[in-house]
Every structure is written in structure tokens, then in C-alpha cells.
Design a protein around this motif. Structure first.
Motif, PDB file in Angstrom:
ATOM      1  N   LEU A  71      65.773  22.523  32.429  1.00  0.00           N
ATOM      2  CA  LEU A  71      65.496  23.031  31.519  1.00  0.00           C
ATOM      3  C   LEU A  71      66.608  22.105  29.998  1.00  0.00           C
ATOM      4  O   LEU A  71      65.774  21.604  28.845  1.00  0.00           O
ATOM      5  N   ARG A  94      61.943  24.354  28.574  1.00  0.00           N
ATOM      6  CA  ARG A  94      62.373  24.975  27.908  1.00  0.00           C
ATOM      7  C   ARG A  94      61.839  26.077  26.583  1.00  0.00           C
ATOM      8  O   ARG A  94      61.550  27.447  26.999  1.00  0.00           O
ATOM      9  N   ARG A  95      60.371  25.352  27.044  1.00  0.00           N
ATOM     10  CA  ARG A  95      59.998  26.480  25.965  1.00  0.00           C
ATOM     11  C   ARG A  95      58.825  27.746  26.972  1.00  0.00           C
ATOM     12  O   ARG A  95      58.661  28.719  26.231  1.00  0.00           O
ATOM     13  N   GLU A  96      58.661  26.473  28.434  1.00  0.00           N
ATOM     14  CA  GLU A  96      57.937  27.484  28.961  1.00  0.00           C
ATOM     15  C   GLU A  96      58.768  28.911  29.587  1.00  0.00           C
ATOM     16  O   GLU A  96      58.765  29.752  29.784  1.00  0.00           O
ATOM     17  N   TYR A  97      60.197  28.732  29.933  1.00  0.00           N
ATOM     18  CA  TYR A  97      60.892  28.938  30.257  1.00  0.00           C
ATOM     19  C   TYR A  97      61.273  30.540  29.144  1.00  0.00           C
ATOM     20  O   TYR A  97      61.448  31.754  29.243  1.00  0.00           O
TER      21      TYR A  97
END
Lengths: 232, 543
Positions: free
Chosen positions: B31, B38-41
Motif C-alpha cells: 500500500l 491502494r486503489r485496488e485495496y
């Protein structure tokens, strides 16, 4: 026994669809600050936790309405932020309660939307941090810098994330019926996944993986839906 | 980690509380390094949390497409909790903490203290679903494996009740009162239908409960507003006696076929044999215990158990491990003093403030009722202890406050424990360990709506020798937890309050912690009691 009163519906309150999920959320009306909860008979009750009754000045009432508008606008993203730092849904819910109380107590009516958002994210970060320090000490914690990055990403991406949430219902309808049923069971408030797995005759791992695959499917679907929206 | 699937799997493990600290650190690193991750998470989490918020469209129970799933549990948390030893406070976190405080321009010290207590913040009460259909209201001489778990005042859900001997009274939500005598096997279907496989029952069915039905091996009985008895004999035949009003009988499994309908009126009695043939018999009213008679019988039974408990009470006065024992017996000459016993049988006087005396576990015994915000008993317990065992018989009538006090030391001093119940039903021993390290040792969800109004035995053991805290409920161990590494030094109680909190600290919000309920016995041992002794206290004190 507590008396149950039905919640009146002003135009502002209409915006909140009360479900078991947002039970416990903040609500402001008549100059008081309330938690939404369900009464003994399953009806909606409101519990006053702060603020003054009826005799409020117009400006005070305006301030409450303003707070409610701002809070509601950012509530979902604040929830997401807290969840991204704590992982655990129940814990996130506890922290969000505290965040709402702190925000309300210290609300400054002169804040504009962007400043409120920044401030609220700061409060949420502090509360999540304090919670973890007290309750989840043995868990590895994301560093301050990562918390900061996640907060900033959510604020930057909030419109996209919100579109995705809106597309979700369509995508859930596109799932196979058994997948829909599984979601319905697994996302009941208060469900114990281990217990659910047992009832279904699966290992916990099987259930976790099935839910994971559904989430991935939904991620792809919402992405497609959003793309379709953009070009239509 | 470039593989998207592996990355998402890592995120899942973190969310499902399966990840190790190393994996959490790995996710953190990803992250930190990559905006795309980060966007995916956040997208993955967004889906997950939006799913939880989707409105309910179907029945709340998994449908037929999920292989015969039973109704889902609703009480427990969906996610396993992380619990374990302490050890987190980095310089970076402190920096963040103080910078946020500056941003908020609030009193740092106060908030720091407050935020240390955030662990005490209460989870909101969940919406309560009542799966019960009857309340168990009286018993006398019950014997049989399962019956040990049946509590007077307990809510009874549909299901099988089987016991070897003794009587019990069920009051169905529909309004019918049933007294059943063992050996019996009764399956409760809903609030107005039971299947009686064996045993003898007497039912009183007032007007609003009309239609109450009993299915017996050879006959189905539908009540028309009455008082009737039903007895299943060893030879398989069923006797039906109508004492008042009228009942309808149908052949069993006839689906209430009108062709098989017979009506019995007051004074009638029939015996229906295995083949369904019925013949009139003499009515024997006296063989079916009425609710009134059961009340007398349970009084007699209560007097006996009360006497057994008195012998236990007397034996405790010679127990050198007792540092404070309050049997909660009303002192007729001065009923504002709660008489207790300390070490060597010394008398300890508790000052009763506000509380009123009422019935205890047995109608012949007293207990103190804590109701109003000021109600409390002030006590002083001298001494320092390596380990402590708390034991109480309490009837909690409601969890109105963030915390309901059982026994709280004044303020929240180092090594002066707080024994209390949180509003979410958790039993908590809060200890301020040396170095300002407060910690709550909790047993989760001890109380819920269906345990209110019942006498319960609670025990918490602080065992410094084995470095454990143990919680027991009704004689059973429900939670065992290691002491935090910061634990150390001798415990003390000193000035303390039963059922309330005196000298609350400013930053504890909200300060009021009065108990809503009754206490009938409180024992503090200066040593560790083992599971067997805890079970004994429960057994001998059980109403």
C-alpha cells in the motif's frame, strides 16, 4: 421499559434509509443528537444523546442541519477509511460511533465542505488509532504514513467509489441465484461466518473463498457498469 | 507482489482475520509503495462494505438453494476478534496522535486519557430477535441431563424438552399455561402447538389462547378455551381429561379431519388406545398438578435449597481465603447496614445508600435491589492480594448504562480492579496495570435480552500465579485470557462500591454506572478458586 416512539420524517431525515445496517447511526433533529435504533417491537426508536430539546435558536438548528448534511455526505467514505485501517467490521462500527460523537461535539459551523471533510478524516484516523492502541495491540498496524495515504486516496477517489457502490445493486442482480443467496446469508448483520460455514457443511476456508470470488466478480462487474455509463 | 490474484488474496486474508502480522506488514508495504494497489485495496473494501449495507430483499434465512441451511446465528460477531498480548505504541503513532490533537485544538491531556479508555466504548446493542415461544416460570424437583441448563425466567425456543422426573411450568406467548410432569418428552412447535411424546401435562387455556393444540401419539387435541389434562401411559394409550370448558379431539395424522372430530366437555375423560379406539374413563383431576399446586411444591423445594445454601454460608465464615463475604441477608435491627464477613470472620459493615430490600434467589431470602442512579453499597476491603476471585449471584434487569457496576473500586487506581458488565453484555474485569496500562479482561456476550431478569452466578478469577484471568458463568468457564505483560504488583480493593461507582474520573464518559438489578451474594476471595469450587458455589446457590 423504554417507550418506543416512531421517528418523524422531515425532508432531511428522508435521506436516511434506516436498515439494520445503519442502526446506531447519528441523526440530528429537533436540535437533539440521536442514535437510530430498533425498539423491542422492531420499530424505529431514537435515543437522544446530546443537544437541547425544542427550544433552539434558528441559527442552532441551521447548524445542526448543516452538520447532518456534511456528515451524511462523507459518512460512507469515513466508514470505508476506518475499515481500511481496522479491517474488522464490528470494530469499525464502534469507532464510527465515536467519530460521529466527536465530530458533533466539536463541530464548527464555519467549516466549508472541503475543510469539514479533511477535519473528519483526521478525527477518524485518530479514533481508529486510539482504538487499535487500546483494543488490538497485538495486531500489526499500518503506519501513520500509510493511514495518511489511504485517507488521501479515498478523498481523491470518493466519486468513483460512490459510483461503484451505486452500480453494485445491478451487479448483485446479475449473480447466479445461489451466489445471491450466499451473499444474503453472509452479510446479514451479526452473522458468524464460521457458524454459517458449519451450517452449510463447508469449511470456513471454502466459505471465505466463495465470498472472495463473488467480491472479485462484483469488482469486475461494477467496473464494466461504470465504463458503460461513461460512454452512454 | 505483482500478481493481482495473490495481492487480492492477501487482502482477503487481512479482512477475514486470517493474516499473520507478517502478511499485514506485507500488505502495508504494498500500500505504501503503489498508488494502484491502494486503489485496488479500497475498491475491494468498498465492495465488501457496500454489500453489508445492501438492503435486505429476501427472507433473512438462507433459502432452499443453500442446502438446508438452518436459521443463522445472530448474536455473535461476524468477524473473529484479535486478542492477545499488548505492545503497540510507536513514535510515529504518537506523532500522528499529537498532530491531530493540535489540529483539533483540544486539551491534549484530557483526550489522551479519554482515548486510552476508548477500549471501554460500547458496541451498540444489536437488534434483538426473539426466537422464544414460551417462558419457563416454575419448576420443582427437576431431574435429567438437559434440565440443568433450564433457568427460571428463561425463554424457551421451539424444540425438544426431555427430562427424567419433576415438574415444570411453561407459559406460552399465545397465553396458555402448561404444567408438565416427567418423565416427559415434549416438542414445542410454536407458541400454540406442542407435541407430547411422553409425560403428563395440564394446560390452562384462557380465551386469548383458544386453539392451543397438543399432538399426542394417538390423538390430536385442540382446545376450545379450557382447563384439561393429558396423560401418556406406558402402554401407549393417551388419557384426556377435561376439567373445565371443552376440547376437540381428532385422529392423529388425520389433518384435523372433521369426520374424526369428537368434542369433550367439562367432566369428560377418555382413554384413546394405540389403535385410536376411545372409551370413557373416570376423571382424576387430582393427578394433574395445577399451576397453583406447583407453586406450593416449588416453595417447598426452595426452602430446602435455601437451607442447603445456609450451611454453605456458615462454612464460608471459617474459610481463611475469604476477604469479604456479603450474604445479603437483611439485618432486621438496622436495615441500612449490609453485614459482611472479612478475614477470620471479622464483621465488615457495608453502608447501604438508596437501595431497597427485596426477595432474593428464594422467596424466603432477601437481596438488595439497585435501581436508581444513587443506589449503592459502600464498602472497605483491607489488604493486598496477589490473586483475587470474585463471585456473585446477580439478577440483571437491564443494561441501561455504558457500564453496570458489580464491584468498582473508587476512581480507577493502579491495581485496583473494576468488576462490571458492559452494555453489550460483556463481563469485564478492568485493571489499571503499572505504567498507566489499563486493560479490560472481557468475556463477551454474557448477557443478552433473554438472560435479563434471571438469577445468574458470575465468577472472575485474577490468577497472578498462572498469569490468567478466567470468567465463569453459572459454574461454567466461559473465557480464559492471559494477563497482559504489563501486569504486576499486588491488587487492592480498599474503598469500593457495590452496584455503582464512586469518585468517577472526569474523562470516563458517561460517569454513571449504576446497576439495574438485584444482588443476592457477593464473595471476594484473596486467592484463586479452581473450576470445581466455582461449580460448587453455583450448585449450592442455585435457586
Amino acid at each position: 421499559m423504554k417507550a418506543c416512539t416512531n421517528l418523524g420524517r422531515s425532508s432531511l431525515e428522508k435521506a436516511i434509509a434506516v436498515t439494520p445496517e445503519n442502526e446506531g447511526d447519528a441523526l440530528i433533529k429537533n436540535g437533539g443528537f440521536y442514535w437510530i435504533s430498533f425498539g423491542k417491537c422492531g420499530n424505529l426508536v431514537e435515543r437522544r444523546v446530546g443537544g437541547a430539546y425544542g427550544s433552539m435558536q434558528k441559527s442552532d438548528r441551521e447548524q445542526h442541519d448543516q452538520f447532518l448534511r456534511l456528515f451524511m455526505e462523507h459518512e460512507e467514505m469515513l466508514r470505508l477509511f476506518v475499515r481500511s485501517l481496522l479491517f474488522n467490521m464490528e470494530e469499525s462500527r464502534e469507532v464510527m460511533q465515536e467519530v460521529a460523537i466527536v465530530l458533533w461535539r466539536k463541530f464548527d459551523g464555519s467549516l466549508d465542505n472541503a475543510s469539514f471533510r479533511r477535519w473528519a478524516f483526521g478525527v477518524a484516523r485518530m479514533e481508529a488509532l486510539a482504538f487499535r492502541r487500546d483494543r488490538a495491540r497485538d495486531r500489526h498496524l499500518f503506519g501513520d504514513d500509510v493511514a495518511e495515504l489511504l485517507g488521501r486516496t479515498i478523498q481523491d477517489e470518493s466519486s468513483g467509489l460512490e459510483c461503484e457502490r451505486n452500480a453494485l445493486e445491478t451487479c448483485v442482480r446479475k449473480l447466479r441465484p445461489d451466489q445471491q443467496d450466499l451473499l444474503q446469508s453472509a452479510y446479514q448483520p451479526g452473522v458468524n461466518l464460521k457458524g454459517l460455514a458449519q451450517k452449510l457443511g463447508w469449511t470456513s476456508m471454502t466459505l471465505y473463498k466463495k465470498l472472495h470470488r463473488i467480491r472479485l466478480q462484483l469488482m469486475d462487474c461494477t467496473q464494466r457498469e461504470m465504463a458503460a455509463e461513461e460512454y452512454s | 507482489m505483482n500478481n493481482r490474484n495473490a495481492r487480492l488474496e492477501l487482502m482477503r486474508r487481512c479482512l477475514d482475520a486470517e493474516a499473520t502480522n507478517e502478511e499485514l506488514a506485507q500488505l502495508e508495504e504494498l500500500l505504501r509503495a503503489d498508488a494502484e494497489v491502494r486503489r485496488e485495496y479500497l475498491r475491494y473494501l468498498n465492495i465488501e462494505s457496500a454489500l453489508a449495507a445492501l438492503p435486505d430483499k429476501r427472507e433473512p434465512v438462507a433459502g432452499p438453494r443453500i442446502h438446508g441451511a438452518a436459521p443463522l446465528p445472530t448474536r455473535e460477531s461476524r468477524w473473529p476478534r484479535f486478542l492477545g498480548p499488548a505492545g503497540w505504541l510507536t513514535a510515529a503513532a504518537m506523532l500522528l496522535f499529537s498532530s491531530v490533537l493540535t489540529l483539533q485544538t483540544v486539551n491534549r491531556e484530557r483526550d489522551e486519557a479519554r482515548s486510552q479508555m476508548i477500549g471501554e466504548i460500547i458496541a451498540r446493542p444489536a437488534a434483538v430477535r426473539d426466537r422464544g415461544v414460551a417462558v419457563l416460570t416454575r419448576t420443582a424437583g427437576l431431574q435429567g441431563a438437559a434440565s440443568a441448563n433450564w433457568q427460571i425466567g428463561g425463554t424457551i425456543p421451539p424444540g425438544l424438552m426431555k427430562w427424567d422426573s419433576g415438574l415444570l411450568q411453561l407459559e406460552f406467548y399465545g397465553g396458555a399455561t402448561v404444567v408438565a410432569e416427567g418423565p416427559a418428552e415434549i416438542e414445542i412447535l410454536d407458541e400454540s402447538r406442542v407435541v407430547c411424546k411422553s409425560g403428563r401435562i395440564r394446560a390452562r387455556v384462557p380465551e386469548p389462547a383458544r386453539g392451543f393444540a397438543v399432538v399426542a401419539p394417538t390423538v390430536e387435541l385442540v382446545d376450545l378455551g379450557t382447563d384439561f389434562g393429558l396423560d401418556i401411559l406406558d402402554n401407549g394409550s393417551v388419557e384426556v381429561h377435561v376439567f373445565d370448558g371443552a376440547v376437540e379431539l381428532f385422529d392423529v395424522e388425520s389433518n384435523r379431519d372433521l369426520a374424526t372430530r369428537r368434542q369433550l366437555n367439562a367432566g369428560d375423560a377418555v382413554s384413546v388406545d394405540r389403535d385410536g379406539a376411545s372409551k370413557p374413563i373416570a376423571s382424576r383431576n387430582a393427578d394433574f398438578v395445577t399451576p397453583g399446586r406447583l407453586n406450593l411444591m416449588s416453595d417447598v423445594h426452595q426452602q430446602k435449597t435455601h437451607r442447603d445454601w445456609q450451611a454453605f454460608r456458615d462454612s464460608l465464615q471459617d474459610d481463611p481465603r475469604v476477604v469479604a463475604y456479603f450474604p445479603f441477608e437483611r439485618n432486621a435491627s438496622d436495615d441500612r447496614v449490609l453485614t459482611g464477613y472479612g478475614r477470620n470472620g471479622d464483621v465488615i459493615e457495608g453502608a447501604i445508600v438508596g437501595c431497597e430490600w427485596t426477595h432474593g434467589r428464594w422467596s424466603s431470602k432477601s437481596s438488595l435491589q439497585f435501581k436508581r442512579p444513587g443506589d449503592r453499597v459502600r464498602i472497605t476491603v483491607q489488604g493486598e492480594f496477589e490473586s483475587l476471585t470474585y463471585s456473585t449471584w446477580v439478577r440483571v434487569d437491564g443494561l441501561d448504562r455504558m457500564h453496570s457496576s458489580l464491584l468498582l473500586t473508587d476512581g480507577f487506581r493502579e491495581n485496583a480492579p473494576h468488576w462490571q458488565i458492559r452494555r453489550d453484555g460483556n463481563l469485564v474485569l478492568g485493571v489499571q496495570h503499572p505504567g498507566n496500562n489499563a486493560f479490560n479482561y472481557q468475556a463477551r456476550s454474557i448477557f443478552d435480552a433473554f438472560r435479563l431478569g434471571q438469577w445468574m452466578h458470575l465468577v472472575t478469577v485474577y490468577d497472578a500465579g498462572r498469569s490468567l484471568v478466567k470468567h465463569y458463568v453459572n459454574g461454567e468457564l466461559v473465557r480464559k485470557q492471559r494477563l497482559k505483560s504489563s501486569a504486576g504488583g499486588l491488587l487492592e480493593i480498599g474503598n469500593a462500591t457495590i452496584g455503582n461507582w464512586s469518585e468517577p474520573e472526569q474523562h470516563h464518559q458517561p460517569g454513571i454506572r449504576n446497576l439495574n438489578g438485584c444482588i443476592d451474594e457477593l464473595i471476594v476471595f484473596g486467592e484463586v478458586l479452581d473450576g470445581e469450587e466455582v461449580r460448587h458455589i453455583h450448585e449450592v446457590g442455585r435457586p
